[in-house]
Design a protein around this motif. Structure first.
Motif: not given
Length: 101
Positions: A2-7, A17-23, A40-47, A51-52
């Motif tokens: 799930k993309e964070v567009k608003d905190l 779980y929040v995955f922070i990355y740079s493109p 995929k193992m859990n068949d659901e969006d977990i994270f 975008n930092a």
């Protein structure tokens, strides 16, 4: 993921779980693939993924020192930061351990 567009979408109660990355980060792309395998193992969006570059205040407030970073979030607080994405198994086992708490 799930993309964070608003905190406001960050988990308010419970664990998240929040995955922070740079493109432009190659290591971030590999880390995203690892997290994708877990989803995929859990068949659901977990994270949630963030975008930092778009949230500099958040990065400063939570003292995120580099990307990729996985924030383990509990009750609107950062419980742990993971910077070393060594393997899918390591991340998966860490998540299982946290769920027992």
């Amino acid at each position: 993921m799930k993309e964070v567009k608003d905190l406001k979408v960050l988990p308010e109660v419970g664990r998240g779980y929040v995955f922070i990355y740079s493109p432009f980060c190659g290591t971030c792309h590999l880390a995203r693939e690892m997290l994708g395998i877990i989803e995929k193992m859990n068949d659901e969006d977990i994270f949630y993924e963030m975008n930092a570059s778009l949230f500099p205040e958040f990065m400063q407030e939570y003292q995120v020192s580099s990307v990729p970073c996985l924030l383990i979030w509990k009750d609107r607080k950062v419980e742990e930061k993971v910077y070393a994405f060594e393997s899918v198994t390591k991340i998966f086992n860490l998540m299982k351990e946290k769920e027992r708490l």
